[in-house]
Scaffold this active site. Structure first.
Site, PDB file in Angstrom:
ATOM      1  N   HIS A   1       2.235  -2.298  -8.768  1.00 24.91           N
ATOM      2  CA  HIS A   1       3.064  -2.817  -7.594  1.00 24.91           C
ATOM      3  C   HIS A   1       2.113  -3.484  -6.683  1.00 24.91           C
ATOM      4  CE1 HIS A   1       5.766  -2.153  -4.094  1.00 24.91           C
ATOM      5  NE2 HIS A   1       6.844  -2.038  -5.248  1.00 24.91           N
ATOM      6  N   HIS A   2       2.946  -4.490  -5.826  1.00 24.17           N
ATOM      7  CA  HIS A   2       2.080  -5.400  -5.116  1.00 24.17           C
ATOM      8  C   HIS A   2       1.502  -4.542  -3.666  1.00 24.17           C
ATOM      9  CE1 HIS A   2       0.507  -9.026  -3.778  1.00 24.17           C
ATOM     10  NE2 HIS A   2       1.358  -9.937  -4.016  1.00 24.17           N
ATOM     11  N   ALA A   3       2.020  -3.185  -3.663  1.00 31.66           N
ATOM     12  CA  ALA A   3       1.703  -2.726  -2.458  1.00 31.66           C
ATOM     13  C   ALA A   3       0.345  -1.956  -2.715  1.00 31.66           C
ATOM     14  CB  ALA A   3       2.746  -1.236  -2.313  1.00 31.66           C
TER      15      ALA A   3
ATOM     16  N   ASN B   1      -3.717  -4.962   0.176  1.00 28.78           N
ATOM     17  CA  ASN B   1      -3.806  -6.433   0.074  1.00 28.78           C
ATOM     18  C   ASN B   1      -4.540  -6.949   1.497  1.00 28.78           C
ATOM     19  OD1 ASN B   1      -1.205  -7.677  -1.500  1.00 28.78           O
ATOM     20  ND2 ASN B   1      -0.531  -5.600  -0.860  1.00 28.78           N
TER      21      ASN B   1
END
Length: 498
Positions: free
Chosen positions: A139-141, A311
């Site tokens: 997941h990009h989180a 990120n």
């Protein structure tokens, strides 16, 4: 920023990123790798990654950002799956299977990642029979491109025979916070948020002042070519996906950049993608007169944040020169535009852009993301950019997992409403791959677009090989010829792994 990827998650927009990896087991003990060997190898290296055993706890009513906790019910076999392709096991079958796997959302009640081992890829050109692939989804989180590379490092070694880590695994699971604890934490954080916003604004002011000064001094320009025209790729997306890509020699990319003074490797990749999108849209009689643009993420991760989750990225807008037919003129144009965009980003401060995103109220951010999707605003408002092109540098030397040598890596990207096509440029050893993820309903001919990438690269390579760098300058009046597309051109591509 991490929380925004959770807020954007929908059934049709799963917000994970990943890779399609191909391994050759001839370097493994006995020249063979079993599923249980992969499980054992991963289990021995869990302690090297902060991502693998942490899960999200969401706050009721989205009153605060989600929290990460250690999942006491972690089950490695749930996260590492195993499938096989039916015969003949060719490249197109592998891409279709990878797209199906990648289209499925992750279970956000568990650590948000899945790896799927795919056997039976015995008829992929250039791939040794007996090799296997792996589709990764995280997941990009939890990660951006650079922290994703750190995760790859945790699950790979520099030698096929590297033993497991010597340090004991002291990991312990946690009980999730209860309702009262989450509400109390959100209350405290929301009280402090105005002060954090003021602090971020104060730190951003010098960058804003520098940007205004640079604009007045014409160090960079804000112009209409940075505003994207609407295309078929800027629409509400479906749940289906296609993935494809092409491999090209990294040495050729480095040689091409010398054709335009000062050009960078990333300028070459952007030029190739601009040429591919031009070819594809011309074939569909759908190319705008105005240049398409790409959002190019910029890592602002410091050396001290190398292993951190989440990120640390800002972004710049890069016009792709799709209105220019000549590949060298397009390269010079793209370089001039990226220089301008980088100057603007440097003036504001890429880190400041990231820090400002950290103080957005969680509730408003979640509501805004949901309204954008539910109201179908991607079909009503102009796109901020046409596509995404993210450049992720990979290892310059061979790496191994469970003793098997990684032969190639191709990046996969999440899509959202308004962005039905995304690209990942990735380097590994002497290879560079330009891969794309697209909505299956928007692009039902991915083989043709992959061929457009190959043709765009070859045209640029051949033109650069016969050009004098001194003669290559940005075109004031770029060629904008639009030959009529041949009937059925969009279906003429052949699936081929280079």
């Amino acid at each position: 920023m991490d929380a925004s990827f959770v807020a954007l998650e929908t059934r049709t927009s799963p917000m994970h990123i990943g890779s399609l990896l191909i391994y050759n087991p001839e370097t493994a003990p006995g020249g063979f790798v079993r599923y249980k060997d992969i499980l054992r190898f991963f289990e021995s290296r869990m302690q090297l990654s902060k991502t693998m055993r942490q899960k999200l706890v969401r706050v009721p009513f989205e009153l605060d950002y989600p929290y990460w906790i250690e999942d006491k019910d972690f089950d490695l076999e749930y996260h590492v799956r195993h499938v096989a392709l039916p015969k003949p096991g060719d490249w197109r079958q592998l891409c279709i299977q990878a797209a199906r796997i990648f289209a499925r959302p992750l279970d956000l009640s568990r650590p948000p990642w899945e790896f799927t081992v795919i056997e039976g890829i015995d008829n992929v050109p250039g791939v040794t029979p007996g090799s296997y692939a792996m589709v990764t989804k995280v997941h990009h989180a939890a990660i951006d491109g650079m922290s994703g590379i750190d995760l790859m490092e945790a699950l790979h070694t520099l030698d096929a025979n590297t033993p497991p880590p010597n340090e004991p695994d002291t990991w312990k699971g946690e009980d999730p916070p209860n309702f009262a604890e989450l509400m109390a934490k959100s209350w405290v954080n929301n009280l402090a948020n105005p002060m954090r916003q003021l602090d971020a604004a104060a730190r951003a002011m010098p960058g804003v002042a520098k940007a205004i000064k640079g604009l007045v001094a014409k160090d960079f320009k804000v112009h209409g070519e940075m505003i994207a025209p609407r295309t078929r790729f800027n629409t509400v997306i479906s749940a289906g996906r296609v993935v494809e890509g092409r491999s090209i020699p990294l040495a050729d990319i480095k040689a091409i950049r010398t054709a335009a003074p000062g050009a960078k490797v990333n300028d070459v990749f952007l030029t190739v993608i601009g040429g591919a999108m031009r070819k594809y849209l011309l074939a569909h009689n759908d190319l705008p007169d105005k240049t398409l643009t790409a959002m190019a993420p910029i890592s602002v991760r410091s050396s001290g944040e190398k292993g951190d989750m989440g990120n640390q990225v800002a972004a710049m807008i890069a016009p792709l020169g799709t209105h220019i037919e000549d590949p060298l003129e397009r390269l010079a144009y793209v370089h001039s535009q990226t220089v301008n965009s980088k100057a603007m980003t440097d003036a504001i401060g890429a880190r400041n852009m990231t820090e400002m995103s950290k103080v957005s109220p969680a509730l408003f951010m979640a509501l805004g993301a949901q309204l954008y999707t539910r109201l179908g605003l991607a079909n009503r408002v102009g796109p901020p950019f046409t596509t995404v092109v993210t450049n992720v540098p990979g290892p310059p030397v061979p790496i191994y997992s469970t003793g098997a040598r990684l032969e190639s890596m191709m990046g996969l990207l999440c899509l959202t409403d308004g962005m039905a096509l995304g690209h990942v440029v990735q380097s590994y050893c002497k290879e560079a791959t330009i891969a794309f993820t697209a909505d299956r309903k928007v692009m039902d001919d991915p083989e043709f677009y992959a061929d457009c990438i190959q043709q765009s690269f070859e045209e640029l390579r051949d033109a650069a090989g016969s050009a004098s760098p001194a003669t290559i300058t940005p075109a004031a009046e770029p060629t904008n010829s639009k030959p009529a597309a041949k009937k059925g051109a969009a279906k003429s591509g052949k699936a081929k792994k280079k």
